[in-house]
Structures are given as structure tokens and as C-alpha cells.
Write an enzyme that holds these catalytic residues in place. Structure first.
Site, PDB file in Angstrom:
ATOM      1  N   LYS A  54       0.846  -1.209   0.000  1.00  0.00           N
ATOM      2  CA  LYS A  54       0.000   0.000   0.000  1.00  0.00           C
ATOM      3  C   LYS A  54       0.873   1.248   0.000  1.00  0.00           C
ATOM      4  CE  LYS A  54      -3.855  -2.227   2.335  1.00  0.00           C
ATOM      5  NZ  LYS A  54      -4.418  -2.661   3.611  1.00  0.00           N
ATOM      6  N   GLN A  98      -5.031  -1.315   9.631  1.00  0.00           N
ATOM      7  CA  GLN A  98      -4.986  -2.668   9.073  1.00  0.00           C
ATOM      8  C   GLN A  98      -5.625  -3.669  10.046  1.00  0.00           C
ATOM      9  OE1 GLN A  98      -3.904  -3.405   5.965  1.00  0.00           O
ATOM     10  NE2 GLN A  98      -4.306  -5.576   6.218  1.00  0.00           N
ATOM     11  N   ASP A 121     -11.398   2.886   4.036  1.00  0.00           N
ATOM     12  CA  ASP A 121     -11.831   1.481   4.014  1.00  0.00           C
ATOM     13  C   ASP A 121     -13.354   1.363   3.890  1.00  0.00           C
ATOM     14  OD1 ASP A 121      -9.970  -0.620   4.090  1.00  0.00           O
ATOM     15  OD2 ASP A 121      -9.459  -0.196   6.182  1.00  0.00           O
TER      16      ASP A 121
END
Ligand code: GUN
Length: 297
Positions: A54, A98, A121
């Protein structure tokens, strides 16, 4: 007849190219650099790989990439304090924590502490509610990537029977919402579904997101259907090494389906491309600038 392979790698590359173009315009015309902060707590090896990728792709697109790596002994309070800092940092437009988090943390509490407008997200309860009611939201990256591939292949999805196998908050549920938004007739199936094979055989679009290697065989697939395989499972090979497989048994499915995503090279590359897209979208919304076309639903 063998299925057409949906090339997620190529579609992801074109999304990243669009993202980089928008980033260049934001920098050159508005003096704004979109910024993404990724927070990793603990040492989960798979998460470390994802976070590294990422960061790399964020920088390659011309954006600011900030990584916070915290030990798994970090207290929930300290993580919440970091999120508060990032929520108030004007150089950061997207925040990703995460998952999975260490067991001593309440993931719902942590995710819901992120400013919803920076929740790239799309996991914050506000974004879940907005998506479920058809309002503008941040859309979870993996389902967004799947939808982009489906639109790329089909054009309109209107009226098609879509079956999503898997009911997770990260993939299954938001995927179903997106397909409904594109006027599919949607079924969410899962491990307790009666006659799962029969339900799958009714699908014009089959999205497999169960996390069980090669669980869906070719004879569960309607001839000509489009199959999106979200699974990324590592299994042992005969030579002692390992290989990646999806939730669909590719070799039998490719003989029946009309189109199918491979593993690797299908959904995987689309997820990070959509994270970059969401960061640009969040930045434009924060600055009151027009949103880039084709990067969100
Ligand atoms: N872990 C596995 N998939 C995801 C994802 O899409 N977002 C985050 N934050 N964590 C994950």
C-alpha cells in the site's frame, strides 16, 4: 468453451493511471497532495506485506504515504490517541487501520473512532449506513474493485441474478449492497445456506468470498456466468513450496464460466488500486473540489 479471463492486473493498472493523473492535477492546479496514513499494530506477516505494498503504490501515484507501525503491546487508548491525531491532521485525507487488530482491542470501537470522511476502508458505521441507503459514502475497496471489474466486463448489470457467497462486513455485505445498487437481484449465501450448490447454479454473477480454498467447483457454476473470486488462500504444493488459490476451483470453473477472475491477478490488485482511488475521492471531498469520475460508484 473456456471462459474469458478478467485481467484484474490490467484494470488495476488503468485505475492507478487515472488516480495518478488526478493527483498530478490536485498538486499542480490546487497545491494539494492527497495523503494516506496506514496504521499497523503487531507483526502479522500477511498484514506487513499488504501495508508495504500500500505504501509503495501510494507513493508511486504521487501521494503522501505515512506509515505508523505499533507493537502489539500497544494499548487501545494509545491507538485511539493516534487516530485522533490523524483525524485532526490536515495533510492526511485517508486513514486505514490494518485488520485484524490484536485480540485485546475492540475493532469496532477503533474503526468507529476514524473520521468517516477519512475512512478510506468504508468500514465506519456511518459509511456502512450511507452505502446501505444508497447515499454517497466511502465504499470498501475490495467490493468496489469487484464492481469495477463487473462493470468493465458487462456494461450494465441491471436485472442479473447475483449470488455473493460470504457474509463478512469487509466483502460480502458491502458487495451485496453495491450489486443491489446496480439493479441486480441479489442473494447472500454462506456456510449455513441450504443447497449452496443449487443457489450458486442460479447465478449470472457469482462472487466467492468465503476464505476456503477451491471450495466452489465448476459444476456449481451456471454455463456462461461471470465468476469473481475474492479468495486468496495459500496451499502447500507437492514440492513442499506453496501457491495461491482462490475460493473457486479455477481449473474446473474456467471450463464452464463465461468470464472469471484468476488468483493471483484478479481481485487482489484491484483492492489497493481502489484504496488509492478512495484517498483521492476523500481528498477532493475535503477540499470541496469536483470528484474524479470513474473512481467511485
Ligand atoms: N485486512 C484484510 N483486508 C483488509 C482491508 O480491506 N482493510 C483493512 N483495513 N484491513 C484488512
Amino acid at each position: 468453451m473456456t471462459a474469458q479471463i478478467i485481467d484484474g492486473k490490467a484494470i488495476a493498472a488503468s485505475v492507478r493511471e487515472k488516480v495518478a493523473g488526478h493527483v498530478a492535477r490536485l498538486v499542480n492546479e490546487h497545491g494539494v497532495t492527497p495523503g494516506l496514513a496506514v496504521v499497523l499494530v503487531g507483526e502479522n506477516p500477511a498484514s506487513q506485506v499488504y501495508v508495504r505494498n500500500k505504501g509503495k503504490q501510494t507513493k508511486e501515484a504521487g501521494m503522501l504515504s505515512v506509515e505508523h507501525r505499533l507493537p502489539d503491546t500497544t494499548s487501545e487508548g494509545d491507538l485511539l490517541a493516534l487516530i485522533d491525531e490523524l483525524n485532526n491532521d490536515p495533510t492526511i485525507h485517508g486513514i486505514l487501520v490494518q485488520l485484524p487488530l490484536p485480540e485485546h482491542m475492540n475493532s469496532d470501537l477503533v474503526i468507529n473512532a476514524i473520521d468517516p470522511s477519512k475512512d478510506v476502508d468504508g468500514f465506519h458505521i456511518s459509511n456502512v449506513g450511507l452505502l446501505g441507503t444508497g447515499q454517497k459514502s466511502m465504499v470498501p475497496c475490495t467490493p468496489l474493485g469487484c464492481l469495477m471489474m463487473l462493470r468493465d466486463h458487462h456494461g450494465s448489470l441491471s436485472g442479473l441474478n447475483a449470488v455473493v457467497v460470504g457474509r463478512s462486513n469487509i466483502v460480502g455485505k458491502p458487495m451485496a449492497q453495491l450489486l443491489l445498487g446496480d439493479s441486480c437481484t441479489v442473494t447472500i449465501a454462506h456456510s449455513r445456506t441450504m443447497d449452496l450448490a443449487g443457489v450458486c447454479r442460479g447465478a449470472d454473477i457469482l462472487v466467492a468470498a468465503v476464505g476456503r480454498p477451491q471450495m466452489i467447483p465448476g459444476d456449481w457454476i451456471k454455463p456462461g456466468a461471470t465468476v469473481i473470486d475474492v479468495g486468496i488462500n495459500r496451499i502447500p504444493k507437492e514440492d513442499g513450496k506453496t501457491r495461491l488459490v482462490g475460493d473457486v476451483d479455477f481449473d474446473s470453473a474456467v471450463e464452464v464460466a463465461g468470464a472469471i477472475t484468476p488468483v493471483p491477478g484478479g481481485v487482489g490488485p484491484m483492492t489497493i488500486a481502489c484504496l488509492l482511488a478512495n484517498t483521492v475521492t476523500a481528498c477532493c471531498r475535503a477540499k470541496g473540489l469536483p470528484e474524479p469520475e470513474g473512481l467511485t460508484v
